[in-house]
Design an enzyme around this catalytic site. Structure first.
Site, PDB file in Angstrom:
ATOM      1  N   ARG A  13       0.734  -1.090   0.085  1.00  0.00           N
ATOM      2  CA  ARG A  13       0.067   0.018   0.181  1.00  0.00           C
ATOM      3  C   ARG A  13       0.877   1.122  -0.109  1.00  0.00           C
ATOM      4  O   ARG A  13       1.979   1.130   0.382  1.00  0.00           O
ATOM      5  CB  ARG A  13      -0.701   0.055   1.178  1.00  0.00           C
ATOM      6  CG  ARG A  13      -2.002  -1.032   1.217  1.00  0.00           C
ATOM      7  CD  ARG A  13      -3.070  -0.498   2.316  1.00  0.00           C
ATOM      8  NE  ARG A  13      -2.700  -0.822   3.897  1.00  0.00           N
ATOM      9  CZ  ARG A  13      -2.789   0.213   4.540  1.00  0.00           C
ATOM     10  NH1 ARG A  13      -3.240   1.429   4.166  1.00  0.00           N
ATOM     11  NH2 ARG A  13      -2.509  -0.107   5.918  1.00  0.00           N
ATOM     12  N   ASN A  83      10.199   0.159   4.844  1.00  0.00           N
ATOM     13  CA  ASN A  83       9.409   0.923   4.597  1.00  0.00           C
ATOM     14  C   ASN A  83       8.086   1.035   5.689  1.00  0.00           C
ATOM     15  O   ASN A  83       7.530   2.150   5.878  1.00  0.00           O
ATOM     16  CB  ASN A  83       8.840   1.261   3.287  1.00  0.00           C
ATOM     17  CG  ASN A  83       7.406   1.835   2.889  1.00  0.00           C
ATOM     18  OD1 ASN A  83       7.484   2.958   2.645  1.00  0.00           O
ATOM     19  ND2 ASN A  83       6.577   1.179   2.899  1.00  0.00           N
ATOM     20  N   ALA A  84       7.885  -0.094   6.195  1.00  0.00           N
ATOM     21  CA  ALA A  84       6.620  -0.143   6.999  1.00  0.00           C
ATOM     22  C   ALA A  84       6.594   0.643   7.860  1.00  0.00           C
ATOM     23  O   ALA A  84       7.734   0.874   8.698  1.00  0.00           O
ATOM     24  CB  ALA A  84       6.534  -1.810   7.327  1.00  0.00           C
ATOM     25  N   GLY A  85       5.225   1.457   8.361  1.00  0.00           N
ATOM     26  CA  GLY A  85       5.531   2.008   9.409  1.00  0.00           C
ATOM     27  C   GLY A  85       4.094   2.593   9.733  1.00  0.00           C
ATOM     28  O   GLY A  85       3.088   2.269   8.980  1.00  0.00           O
ATOM     29  N   THR A  87       1.473   5.123  12.680  1.00  0.00           N
ATOM     30  CA  THR A  87       1.303   5.980  13.514  1.00  0.00           C
ATOM     31  C   THR A  87       0.221   5.898  14.622  1.00  0.00           C
ATOM     32  O   THR A  87      -0.672   5.243  14.531  1.00  0.00           O
ATOM     33  CB  THR A  87       0.629   7.527  12.754  1.00  0.00           C
ATOM     34  OG1 THR A  87      -0.344   7.181  12.066  1.00  0.00           O
ATOM     35  CG2 THR A  87       1.596   8.018  11.926  1.00  0.00           C
ATOM     36  N   GLN A 142       7.082  16.893  15.526  1.00  0.00           N
ATOM     37  CA  GLN A 142       5.839  17.350  15.403  1.00  0.00           C
ATOM     38  C   GLN A 142       4.975  17.061  16.701  1.00  0.00           C
ATOM     39  O   GLN A 142       5.011  16.009  17.393  1.00  0.00           O
ATOM     40  CB  GLN A 142       5.258  16.375  14.306  1.00  0.00           C
ATOM     41  CG  GLN A 142       3.679  16.348  14.143  1.00  0.00           C
ATOM     42  CD  GLN A 142       3.545  17.914  13.184  1.00  0.00           C
ATOM     43  OE1 GLN A 142       4.320  18.776  13.292  1.00  0.00           O
ATOM     44  NE2 GLN A 142       2.496  18.068  12.733  1.00  0.00           N
ATOM     45  N   GLN A 145       3.449  13.654  18.117  1.00  0.00           N
ATOM     46  CA  GLN A 145       4.033  12.399  17.692  1.00  0.00           C
ATOM     47  C   GLN A 145       5.242  12.168  18.303  1.00  0.00           C
ATOM     48  O   GLN A 145       6.415  11.987  17.850  1.00  0.00           O
ATOM     49  CB  GLN A 145       4.265  12.799  16.373  1.00  0.00           C
ATOM     50  CG  GLN A 145       2.968  12.523  15.325  1.00  0.00           C
ATOM     51  CD  GLN A 145       3.095  12.410  13.881  1.00  0.00           C
ATOM     52  OE1 GLN A 145       4.229  13.041  13.206  1.00  0.00           O
ATOM     53  NE2 GLN A 145       2.533  11.440  12.846  1.00  0.00           N
ATOM     54  N   TYR A 148       6.337   8.641  17.295  1.00  0.00           N
ATOM     55  CA  TYR A 148       6.621   8.607  15.813  1.00  0.00           C
ATOM     56  C   TYR A 148       7.935   9.104  15.373  1.00  0.00           C
ATOM     57  O   TYR A 148       8.978   8.855  14.807  1.00  0.00           O
ATOM     58  CB  TYR A 148       5.532   9.225  15.046  1.00  0.00           C
ATOM     59  CG  TYR A 148       5.700   9.185  13.606  1.00  0.00           C
ATOM     60  CD1 TYR A 148       5.255   7.823  12.854  1.00  0.00           C
ATOM     61  CD2 TYR A 148       6.115   9.918  12.773  1.00  0.00           C
ATOM     62  CE1 TYR A 148       5.276   7.880  11.590  1.00  0.00           C
ATOM     63  CE2 TYR A 148       6.119  10.095  11.474  1.00  0.00           C
ATOM     64  CZ  TYR A 148       5.885   8.789  10.681  1.00  0.00           C
ATOM     65  OH  TYR A 148       5.951   8.895   9.346  1.00  0.00           O
ATOM     66  N   PRO A 178      10.596  11.567   3.807  1.00  0.00           N
ATOM     67  CA  PRO A 178       9.511  11.943   2.916  1.00  0.00           C
ATOM     68  C   PRO A 178       8.763  13.085   3.797  1.00  0.00           C
ATOM     69  O   PRO A 178       8.553  13.136   4.975  1.00  0.00           O
ATOM     70  CB  PRO A 178       8.672  10.943   2.737  1.00  0.00           C
ATOM     71  CG  PRO A 178       9.367   9.571   3.091  1.00  0.00           C
ATOM     72  CD  PRO A 178      10.187  10.038   4.251  1.00  0.00           C
TER      73      PRO A 178
HETATM   74  P1  NDP Z   1       0.476   3.335   4.593  1.00  0.00           P
HETATM   75  O1  NDP Z   1      -0.303   3.285   5.873  1.00  0.00           O
HETATM   76  O2  NDP Z   1      -0.362   3.513   3.680  1.00  0.00           O
HETATM   77  O3  NDP Z   1       1.090   1.893   4.502  1.00  0.00           O
HETATM   78  C1  NDP Z   1       1.613   1.250   5.470  1.00  0.00           C
HETATM   79  C2  NDP Z   1       2.120  -0.039   5.003  1.00  0.00           C
HETATM   80  O4  NDP Z   1       2.908  -0.713   5.927  1.00  0.00           O
HETATM   81  C3  NDP Z   1       1.086  -1.171   4.563  1.00  0.00           C
HETATM   82  O5  NDP Z   1       1.419  -2.091   3.543  1.00  0.00           O
HETATM   83  C4  NDP Z   1       0.954  -1.848   5.940  1.00  0.00           C
HETATM   84  O6  NDP Z   1       0.448  -3.286   5.779  1.00  0.00           O
HETATM   85  C5  NDP Z   1       2.360  -1.952   6.469  1.00  0.00           C
HETATM   86  N1  NDP Z   1       2.602  -2.261   7.906  1.00  0.00           N
HETATM   87  C6  NDP Z   1       2.257  -1.373   8.820  1.00  0.00           C
HETATM   88  N2  NDP Z   1       2.438  -2.037  10.035  1.00  0.00           N
HETATM   89  C7  NDP Z   1       3.165  -3.219   9.528  1.00  0.00           C
HETATM   90  C8  NDP Z   1       3.756  -4.311  10.684  1.00  0.00           C
HETATM   91  N3  NDP Z   1       3.816  -4.272  11.730  1.00  0.00           N
HETATM   92  N4  NDP Z   1       4.363  -5.296   9.824  1.00  0.00           N
HETATM   93  C9  NDP Z   1       4.320  -5.262   8.501  1.00  0.00           C
HETATM   94  N5  NDP Z   1       3.915  -4.231   7.790  1.00  0.00           N
HETATM   95  C10 NDP Z   1       3.364  -3.223   8.475  1.00  0.00           C
HETATM   96  O7  NDP Z   1       1.682   4.133   4.996  1.00  0.00           O
HETATM   97  P2  NDP Z   1       2.523   5.192   3.752  1.00  0.00           P
HETATM   98  O8  NDP Z   1       2.548   4.650   2.625  1.00  0.00           O
HETATM   99  O9  NDP Z   1       1.938   6.418   4.165  1.00  0.00           O
HETATM  100  O10 NDP Z   1       3.983   5.257   4.757  1.00  0.00           O
HETATM  101  C11 NDP Z   1       5.013   4.388   4.283  1.00  0.00           C
HETATM  102  C12 NDP Z   1       6.095   5.032   5.220  1.00  0.00           C
HETATM  103  O11 NDP Z   1       6.622   6.181   4.896  1.00  0.00           O
HETATM  104  C13 NDP Z   1       6.230   4.637   6.801  1.00  0.00           C
HETATM  105  O12 NDP Z   1       7.298   4.387   7.186  1.00  0.00           O
HETATM  106  C14 NDP Z   1       5.524   6.165   6.975  1.00  0.00           C
HETATM  107  O13 NDP Z   1       5.973   6.353   8.214  1.00  0.00           O
HETATM  108  C15 NDP Z   1       6.494   7.015   6.138  1.00  0.00           C
HETATM  109  N6  NDP Z   1       6.161   8.222   5.797  1.00  0.00           N
HETATM  110  C16 NDP Z   1       5.002   8.868   5.448  1.00  0.00           C
HETATM  111  C17 NDP Z   1       4.523   9.929   4.945  1.00  0.00           C
HETATM  112  C18 NDP Z   1       3.173  10.382   4.466  1.00  0.00           C
HETATM  113  O14 NDP Z   1       2.957  11.384   4.404  1.00  0.00           O
HETATM  114  N7  NDP Z   1       2.220   9.316   4.120  1.00  0.00           N
HETATM  115  C19 NDP Z   1       5.396  11.221   5.695  1.00  0.00           C
HETATM  116  C20 NDP Z   1       6.653  10.445   5.997  1.00  0.00           C
HETATM  117  C21 NDP Z   1       7.155   9.128   6.098  1.00  0.00           C
HETATM  118  P3  NDP Z   1      -1.272  -3.558   5.782  1.00  0.00           P
HETATM  119  O15 NDP Z   1      -1.623  -2.862   4.697  1.00  0.00           O
HETATM  120  O16 NDP Z   1      -1.217  -4.963   6.148  1.00  0.00           O
HETATM  121  O17 NDP Z   1      -1.699  -2.557   6.858  1.00  0.00           O
END
Ligand code: NDP
Length: 241
Positions: A13, A83-85, A87, A142, A145, A148, A178
């Protein structure tokens, strides 16, 4: 280089999905991991043909087992994108220990868990690319956060230290910070708060997931071997060092 194996955590995602697609387009063999959203993962797999693997990146043993399985099915891992993250936002007064632990384990612990699983192999083969996804909020902090920002700031230190260990072995370790990017994570931010955030971005809009992916592709290239320990900010000019 085409044919190399790449793992993208949270690769089904948002930003991770964009990275996975870009890697596949360049000929990498991609494993995209996710936590629990089977529907999104299966849709992504059907659309892209990319292999998906479900496990918790905060769980050390699960990461070692999953990387073992991926290597068995796809070959040795050359590229890892942490990349997984998640909040779990709250001001300090309401922040619980559980919210702290969840964010530290998922966002920072995962970088150790996954890097540890691929590190020996990369060292032995004399090649590796690790990119850790930090955040603008790890650079500047932030409101609401603390957890985070601490995890993301930790990623930047982790990157610089591990880069020093990999440098003589052909392994580069870099981070991307990002800014606010159009994904489900940002969709969860209340509209009035988001409006104020966008007003502070000089480019005048949110980032797109592909615009972060572009940075990853730059850092993981075979000919990017002299770039290590660096953090690439991709944030529309919102935060400059
Ligand atoms: P999304 O919430 O859109 O997607 C998160 C993805 O991480 C999903 O595939 C989710 O799996 C997976 N995930 C979450 N927790 C776990 C876990 N415990 N184990 C395995 N997989 C996990 O996030 P973003 O695309 O927005 O963010 C991606 C990264 O970029 C993150 O690290 C985020 O902190 C960072 N970031 C994002 C920003 C933004 O504005 N969007 C800004 C700055 C940094 P599932 O689909 O199963 O839930």
């Amino acid at each position: 280089m085409a044919g190399r194996v790449a793992i993208v955590t949270g690769g089904t995602r948002g930003i991770g999905a964009a990275i996975s697609r870009m890697l596949k387009d360049k000929g990498y063999k991609v494993a995209a991991t996710y936590a629990g959203n089977d529907e999104a993962a299966q849709k992504f797999k059907a659309e892209t043909g990319i292999n998906v693997y479900k496990f918790d990146v905060g769980d050390f043993a699960a990461c070692q087992a999953a990387v073992g399985q991926i290597e068995k099915e796809m070959g040795p891992v050359d590229v890892l994108v942490n990349n997984a993250g998640i909040t779990r936002d709250s001001t300090m007064r309401r922040l619980t220990r559980d919210m702290w632990d969840a964010v530290i384990d998922t966002n920072l612990g995962s970088c150790f868990n996954m890097s540890k699983a691929v590190w020996d192999g990369m060292n032995t083969r004399g090649f590796g690319r690790i990119v850790n996804i930090g955040s603008i909020n790890g650079q500047g902090g932030q409101y609401g956060q603390v957890n985070y920002a601490a995890a993301k700031s930790g990623i930047h230190g982790f990157t610089k230290a591990l880069a020093q260990e990999g440098a003589s072995k052909g392994i580069t370790v870099n981070a991307i910070a990002p800014g606010y990017t159009e994904t489900d994570m940002v969709a969860a931010v209340p509209a009035n708060v988001l409006e104020k955030i966008v007003a502070k971005i000089p480019v005048g809009r949110l980032g797109k997931a592909d615009e972060i992916g572009r940075g990853v592709m730059f850092l993981i290239a075979d000919d990017a071997g002299f770039i290590t320990g660096s953090t690439l900010s991709i944030n529309g000019g919102q935060h400059m060092y």
